[in-house]
Design a protein around this motif. Sequence first.
Motif, PDB file in Angstrom:
ATOM      1  N   GLY A 262       0.789  -1.219   0.000  1.00 59.55           N
ATOM      2  CA  GLY A 262       0.000   0.000   0.000  1.00 59.55           C
ATOM      3  C   GLY A 262       0.824   1.273   0.000  1.00 59.55           C
ATOM      4  N   ASP A 263       0.568   2.148   0.994  1.00 60.34           N
ATOM      5  CA  ASP A 263       1.202   3.454   1.045  1.00 60.34           C
ATOM      6  C   ASP A 263       2.681   3.413   1.447  1.00 60.34           C
ATOM      7  OD1 ASP A 263      -1.066   4.710   0.247  1.00 60.34           O
ATOM      8  OD2 ASP A 263      -1.692   5.378   2.234  1.00 60.34           O
ATOM      9  N   ARG A 264       3.212   2.242   1.654  1.00 60.22           N
ATOM     10  CA  ARG A 264       4.644   2.142   1.960  1.00 60.22           C
ATOM     11  C   ARG A 264       5.494   2.110   0.689  1.00 60.22           C
ATOM     12  NH1 ARG A 264       5.075  -3.031   5.048  1.00 60.22           N
ATOM     13  NH2 ARG A 264       7.305  -2.522   5.008  1.00 60.22           N
ATOM     14  N   VAL A 265       4.860   2.032  -0.462  1.00 58.17           N
ATOM     15  CA  VAL A 265       5.586   2.067  -1.728  1.00 58.17           C
ATOM     16  C   VAL A 265       4.912   3.064  -2.664  1.00 58.17           C
ATOM     17  CG1 VAL A 265       6.434  -0.305  -1.547  1.00 58.17           C
ATOM     18  CG2 VAL A 265       4.270   0.144  -2.719  1.00 58.17           C
ATOM     19  N   PHE A 266       5.712   3.636  -3.558  1.00 53.11           N
ATOM     20  CA  PHE A 266       5.180   4.527  -4.577  1.00 53.11           C
ATOM     21  C   PHE A 266       6.077   4.454  -5.801  1.00 53.11           C
ATOM     22  CE2 PHE A 266       5.436   8.509  -6.912  1.00 53.11           C
ATOM     23  CZ  PHE A 266       4.109   8.677  -7.273  1.00 53.11           C
ATOM     24  N   PHE A 267       5.453   4.409  -6.994  1.00 49.03           N
ATOM     25  CA  PHE A 267       6.199   4.365  -8.247  1.00 49.03           C
ATOM     26  C   PHE A 267       5.568   5.347  -9.237  1.00 49.03           C
ATOM     27  CE2 PHE A 267       5.662  -0.041  -6.574  1.00 49.03           C
ATOM     28  CZ  PHE A 267       6.881  -0.117  -5.919  1.00 49.03           C
ATOM     29  N   THR A 268       6.400   6.160  -9.864  1.00 48.49           N
ATOM     30  CA  THR A 268       5.879   7.022 -10.921  1.00 48.49           C
ATOM     31  C   THR A 268       5.422   6.139 -12.083  1.00 48.49           C
ATOM     32  OG1 THR A 268       8.109   7.267 -11.828  1.00 48.49           O
ATOM     33  CG2 THR A 268       7.355   8.977 -10.310  1.00 48.49           C
ATOM     34  N   PRO A 269       4.438   6.594 -12.856  1.00 46.96           N
ATOM     35  CA  PRO A 269       3.913   5.755 -13.947  1.00 46.96           C
ATOM     36  C   PRO A 269       4.931   5.497 -15.043  1.00 46.96           C
ATOM     37  CG  PRO A 269       2.933   7.943 -13.997  1.00 46.96           C
ATOM     38  CD  PRO A 269       3.672   7.837 -12.703  1.00 46.96           C
ATOM     39  N   LYS A 270       5.865   6.425 -15.237  1.00 45.28           N
ATOM     40  CA  LYS A 270       6.990   6.249 -16.153  1.00 45.28           C
ATOM     41  C   LYS A 270       8.135   7.095 -15.627  1.00 45.28           C
ATOM     42  CE  LYS A 270       5.468   9.939 -19.273  1.00 45.28           C
ATOM     43  NZ  LYS A 270       5.143  10.286 -20.674  1.00 45.28           N
ATOM     44  N   LYS A 271       9.329   6.859 -16.115  1.00 47.57           N
ATOM     45  CA  LYS A 271      10.486   7.581 -15.588  1.00 47.57           C
ATOM     46  C   LYS A 271      10.317   9.079 -15.831  1.00 47.57           C
ATOM     47  CE  LYS A 271      15.507   6.903 -15.227  1.00 47.57           C
ATOM     48  NZ  LYS A 271      15.573   7.745 -14.093  1.00 47.57           N
ATOM     49  N   MET A 272      10.327   9.845 -14.734  1.00 48.37           N
ATOM     50  CA  MET A 272       9.984  11.259 -14.817  1.00 48.37           C
ATOM     51  C   MET A 272      11.106  12.181 -14.348  1.00 48.37           C
ATOM     52  SD  MET A 272       6.045  11.163 -13.418  1.00 48.37           S
ATOM     53  CE  MET A 272       5.860  12.923 -13.639  1.00 48.37           C
ATOM     54  N   GLY A 273      12.241  11.621 -13.944  1.00 49.72           N
ATOM     55  CA  GLY A 273      13.298  12.436 -13.367  1.00 49.72           C
ATOM     56  C   GLY A 273      13.720  13.598 -14.229  1.00 49.72           C
ATOM     57  N   ALA A 274      13.840  13.374 -15.517  1.00 55.69           N
ATOM     58  CA  ALA A 274      14.287  14.422 -16.437  1.00 55.69           C
ATOM     59  C   ALA A 274      13.128  15.133 -17.114  1.00 55.69           C
ATOM     60  CB  ALA A 274      15.210  13.821 -17.495  1.00 55.69           C
ATOM     61  N   GLN A 275      11.900  14.851 -16.687  1.00 54.56           N
ATOM     62  CA  GLN A 275      10.735  15.399 -17.373  1.00 54.56           C
ATOM     63  C   GLN A 275      10.382  16.783 -16.836  1.00 54.56           C
ATOM     64  OE1 GLN A 275       9.377  14.024 -20.074  1.00 54.56           O
ATOM     65  NE2 GLN A 275      10.885  12.403 -19.930  1.00 54.56           N
ATOM     66  N   THR A 276      11.283  17.725 -17.065  1.00 56.44           N
ATOM     67  CA  THR A 276      10.979  19.132 -16.838  1.00 56.44           C
ATOM     68  C   THR A 276      11.315  19.884 -18.120  1.00 56.44           C
ATOM     69  OG1 THR A 276      13.184  19.771 -16.047  1.00 56.44           O
ATOM     70  CG2 THR A 276      11.623  18.918 -14.400  1.00 56.44           C
ATOM     71  N   ALA A 277      10.690  21.023 -18.289  1.00 58.17           N
ATOM     72  CA  ALA A 277      10.962  21.819 -19.484  1.00 58.17           C
ATOM     73  C   ALA A 277      12.430  22.209 -19.559  1.00 58.17           C
ATOM     74  CB  ALA A 277      10.077  23.072 -19.474  1.00 58.17           C
ATOM     75  N   GLU A 278      12.982  22.586 -18.393  1.00 56.92           N
ATOM     76  CA  GLU A 278      14.364  23.043 -18.371  1.00 56.92           C
ATOM     77  C   GLU A 278      15.330  21.921 -18.735  1.00 56.92           C
ATOM     78  OE1 GLU A 278      11.983  25.514 -15.414  1.00 56.92           O
ATOM     79  OE2 GLU A 278      12.131  23.400 -15.976  1.00 56.92           O
ATOM     80  N   ALA A 279      15.150  20.750 -18.142  1.00 58.66           N
ATOM     81  CA  ALA A 279      16.054  19.627 -18.411  1.00 58.66           C
ATOM     82  C   ALA A 279      15.944  19.168 -19.852  1.00 58.66           C
ATOM     83  CB  ALA A 279      15.744  18.467 -17.467  1.00 58.66           C
ATOM     84  N   ASN A 280      14.722  19.147 -20.361  1.00 54.00           N
ATOM     85  CA  ASN A 280      14.484  18.740 -21.746  1.00 54.00           C
ATOM     86  C   ASN A 280      15.246  19.643 -22.708  1.00 54.00           C
ATOM     87  OD1 ASN A 280      12.675  18.619 -24.332  1.00 54.00           O
ATOM     88  ND2 ASN A 280      12.034  16.877 -23.094  1.00 54.00           N
ATOM     89  N   ILE A 281      15.152  20.935 -22.489  1.00 47.55           N
ATOM     90  CA  ILE A 281      15.847  21.897 -23.348  1.00 47.55           C
ATOM     91  C   ILE A 281      17.352  21.782 -23.182  1.00 47.55           C
ATOM     92  CG2 ILE A 281      16.218  24.361 -23.749  1.00 47.55           C
ATOM     93  CD1 ILE A 281      13.230  24.717 -22.835  1.00 47.55           C
ATOM     94  N   ASN A 282      17.813  21.755 -21.929  1.00 52.86           N
ATOM     95  CA  ASN A 282      19.258  21.715 -21.664  1.00 52.86           C
ATOM     96  C   ASN A 282      19.921  20.501 -22.297  1.00 52.86           C
ATOM     97  OD1 ASN A 282      18.887  23.998 -20.126  1.00 52.86           O
ATOM     98  ND2 ASN A 282      18.990  22.956 -18.160  1.00 52.86           N
ATOM     99  N   ALA A 283      19.317  19.322 -22.101  1.00 52.05           N
ATOM    100  CA  ALA A 283      19.930  18.090 -22.597  1.00 52.05           C
ATOM    101  C   ALA A 283      19.915  18.027 -24.120  1.00 52.05           C
ATOM    102  CB  ALA A 283      19.213  16.869 -22.013  1.00 52.05           C
ATOM    103  N   GLY A 284      18.809  18.452 -24.733  1.00 53.58           N
ATOM    104  CA  GLY A 284      18.720  18.409 -26.188  1.00 53.58           C
ATOM    105  C   GLY A 284      19.721  19.326 -26.858  1.00 53.58           C
ATOM    106  N   ILE A 285      19.815  20.549 -26.360  1.00 52.17           N
ATOM    107  CA  ILE A 285      20.745  21.505 -26.965  1.00 52.17           C
ATOM    108  C   ILE A 285      22.190  21.098 -26.693  1.00 52.17           C
ATOM    109  CG2 ILE A 285      21.532  23.902 -26.907  1.00 52.17           C
ATOM    110  CD1 ILE A 285      18.607  24.709 -26.462  1.00 52.17           C
ATOM    111  N   ALA A 286      22.464  20.579 -25.490  1.00 50.67           N
ATOM    112  CA  ALA A 286      23.817  20.097 -25.195  1.00 50.67           C
ATOM    113  C   ALA A 286      24.206  18.969 -26.136  1.00 50.67           C
ATOM    114  CB  ALA A 286      23.900  19.623 -23.744  1.00 50.67           C
TER     115      ALA A 286
END
Length: 306
Positions: A262-286
């Motif tokens: 139950g509430d002792r575990v939690f999982f994001t539905p898909k890998k979301m660590g890099a899912q920010t606008a800033e990270a997306n832009i930074n990594a792509g342009i780099a």
Amino acid sequence: MKVLVATEKPFAAVAVDGIRKVIAESGYELQLLEKYSSKADLLGAVADADAVIIRSDVIDAEVLDAAKRLRIVVRAGAGYDNVDLAAATAHGVVVENTPGQNSNAVAELVFGMAVMAVRNMYNGTSGTEMKGKRLGLQAYGQVGRNVARIAKGVGMEVSAYDPYCPDDVMVADGIKPVHSVEELYAGNDFVSIHIPATPETKKSIGFDLITKMPKGGVLINTARKEVIDEEGLDKALEARADLKYVADVKPDSAEELKARFGDRVFFTPKKMGAQTAEANINAGIAAARQVVDYLRDGINKYQVNK
């Protein structure tokens, strides 16, 4: 020369615009393959590409065989286990990642999940605070350093285990070095995992390590699911009703773990660590800049298959 951006999960439009600008200024041609539905689409697109920029897309021996002109693959992100490094080396293809571009995004997610865990997944019951608690970092790379920075701002005591990082680097950052993974788990209320999935690390975190954590321990994984021994995790959560596990990398046994704990575990539905606008832009342009640096000047600073 042709630069292919092959992304089953596309970059944000702003990131694509930035990539297009970098490639255009270099005089190279840009080709986009977004939201492709089959490997055959990728095999066809790489046939005349000199460089490929990817995210979580798989570059294996079959893809490399099809890419007769390919000189470089850049993974927009830190991890690169979706690329067959041995096959790339055999084909004379340089593989690079873009370290540091997603690090703050992942670090902030670590804390979002940590707060959620100590507040009992926001279920309305009384939780605990993070100030004054002990946080252990399993690896002190770019993500670990950003996690440490945030943790110190929260008022946590931070230690790290990383046999590849000199003690004096950690000490200079105000981080306590520890010298075994067992010590890390036994001495911290929270452990945040930042190791890659390698033959040495796969299934290396299981019952024995997890149950070394103090009462109320929270294990946070934003790295790779493969580093967890899922059978051992299940056994540890069964044996210790005080432990919690939260992850940005959904385990194969996620549904069973959720049903049992139950509430002792939690999982994001898909890998979301890099899912920010800033990270997306930074990594792509780099990634685009690294492609140009290599094709034009032979610069391979971030090569991972040396």
